[in-house]
Motif scaffolding. Sequence first.
Motif, PDB file in Angstrom:
ATOM      1  N   ALA A 169     -25.013 -10.294  -7.625  1.00 60.43           N
ATOM      2  CA  ALA A 169     -24.227 -10.643  -6.596  1.00 60.43           C
ATOM      3  C   ALA A 169     -24.624 -11.997  -5.868  1.00 60.43           C
ATOM      4  N   SER A 226     -22.827 -14.837  -8.366  1.00 59.62           N
ATOM      5  CA  SER A 226     -22.378 -14.948  -8.568  1.00 59.62           C
ATOM      6  C   SER A 226     -19.968 -15.158  -7.485  1.00 59.62           C
ATOM      7  N   GLY A 227     -19.606 -15.394  -8.260  1.00 63.93           N
ATOM      8  CA  GLY A 227     -18.149 -14.923  -7.335  1.00 63.93           C
ATOM      9  C   GLY A 227     -16.873 -14.644  -8.967  1.00 63.93           C
ATOM     10  N   VAL A 228     -15.993 -14.547  -7.685  1.00 64.20           N
ATOM     11  CA  VAL A 228     -15.311 -13.738  -9.327  1.00 64.20           C
ATOM     12  C   VAL A 228     -14.796 -14.661 -10.277  1.00 64.20           C
ATOM     13  N   LEU A 270     -16.854 -13.318 -12.918  1.00 66.24           N
ATOM     14  CA  LEU A 270     -16.798 -11.656 -13.001  1.00 66.24           C
ATOM     15  C   LEU A 270     -16.133 -11.903 -13.980  1.00 66.24           C
ATOM     16  N   GLN A 320     -13.998  -8.824  -4.785  1.00 64.14           N
ATOM     17  CA  GLN A 320     -14.784  -9.064  -5.682  1.00 64.14           C
ATOM     18  C   GLN A 320     -15.101  -7.665  -5.738  1.00 64.14           C
ATOM     19  N   LEU A 321     -15.639  -7.023  -5.189  1.00 66.58           N
ATOM     20  CA  LEU A 321     -15.684  -5.371  -5.701  1.00 66.58           C
ATOM     21  C   LEU A 321     -14.348  -4.838  -5.875  1.00 66.58           C
ATOM     22  N   ARG A 364     -23.615  -7.627  -1.725  1.00 67.19           N
ATOM     23  CA  ARG A 364     -22.869  -8.496  -1.417  1.00 67.19           C
ATOM     24  C   ARG A 364     -22.199  -9.363  -1.932  1.00 67.19           C
ATOM     25  N   PHE A 365     -21.093  -8.353  -2.471  1.00 70.94           N
ATOM     26  CA  PHE A 365     -20.310  -8.518  -2.518  1.00 70.94           C
ATOM     27  C   PHE A 365     -18.849  -8.448  -1.279  1.00 70.94           C
ATOM     28  N   ASN A 366     -17.844  -9.129  -1.751  1.00 70.23           N
ATOM     29  CA  ASN A 366     -16.931  -8.940  -0.446  1.00 70.23           C
ATOM     30  C   ASN A 366     -16.091  -7.883  -1.295  1.00 70.23           C
ATOM     31  N   ILE A 395     -25.561  -5.783  -4.806  1.00 70.84           N
ATOM     32  CA  ILE A 395     -24.422  -5.103  -5.154  1.00 70.84           C
ATOM     33  C   ILE A 395     -23.569  -5.407  -3.778  1.00 70.84           C
TER      34      ILE A 395
END
Length: 442
Positions: free
Chosen positions: A90, A93-95, A98, A129-130, A124-126, A122
């Motif tokens: 996480a 990487s970003g959206v 993904l 992103q989740l 770390r994702f906003n 995981i």
Amino acid sequence: MSDLFASAEPAPQPRNPDAPRPLADRLRPARLDEVVGQEHLTGPDGALTRLLRSKSLGSLIFWGPPGTGKTTVARLLADQTDLHFEQISAIFSGVPDLRKVFEAARRRRQGGQGTLLFVDEIHRFNRAQLDAFLPVMEDGTVTLVGATTENPSFELNAALLSRARVLLFRSLDDAAVAKLLARAEALTGQALPLDEEARGVLVRMADGDGRAALTLSEEVWRSARPGETLDAETLQEIVQRRAPIYDKAQEGHYNLISALHKTVRGSDPDAALYYLCRMLDGGEDRLFIARRLVRMAVEDIGLADPQALVVATAAKDAFDFLGSPEGELALAQVTVYLACAPKSNAVYEAYKAATRVAKAAGSLPPPRTILNAPTKLMKRMGYGEGYRYDHDEPDAFSGQDYWPERLGRQHFYAPTERGMESRYRDRLAHWERLRKERRDED
């Protein structure tokens, strides 16, 4: 971005068996039952063993400290369920990344193979992103296995948690770390050049982190001279020390301050000192600790020992004056003082009760008897009329009613029989008797 996120899957590169590999990688378990320290998950009746037996894996969140086997277990689950193992972090990487991973998983699924997507860190994702994981989890495009060192309840959104099962990875105990060291010795064909005490120190220095234990072992093997056996003191000089697992902004911060507060409240000075030193060793803000110690003095000791607040405030001032590390001894002193002091939360409870009544009763005026009358009009209206100056009364106590008429007399403060409060208890009882006598006389 790394090729990890490319839409076309690169051909796997063969591993050179002669290439240097860290000891932790060489000792990576090949089967689930080889994982140490997580028997509640991987043992014969463990949660993961049962899931594999039922042939229904589902999405999972692995929660636990570093070096406890989260990545390894995810790889083994993919192997044992014939799923393609895909790993991302996480942090990197970003959206858009993904989307590429999800598209590759869709193509793989059309070809008849599922994907176990392992997401390290995981938390770390906003939120956006989740949320991107939800559709592919629901339609089976990926089986998500997320790893986090932080409490999922705080760091992951409810929608994702409702679609995944949280499994707790425990910090490795001494026996599990010792088993890892024995495996390392068997693999390398050489014993660790440590005496018994030093071996125990190495286990403790690993701090429940298997990867750290093996890294420290490699450092020992590299540093020891042929035929040398290191003692504990030499070991510590060679490997220095691992930074303690402590994130001042996350759960470790709240767990340790909670432990410090409760051990002070529980009158255990030794345990309180231990948690204080854990926080100091982890780099916690010293003034944060000082503020919490002042809070403990008023919340948990109160008037059972009125000096507690004085001592706690003085310790804060001493730290301000001396700085670190000299001032930390003042924090240790007040920690021991508070833990040893008699305890009472009577003022704390009285404050909460009075606050509830003050909010519920509204803006009731005090009786005019105890109001000042700076003007003639106010005097004519009865302000201050009938007020009795307590110092002129017998026992310096008039027994007047100071409460709003519509509210009536209330009782909030109930002193205990501990410490100085026992004196206040007797004094209040004496005044209550006098108050009744004054009322009877009137």
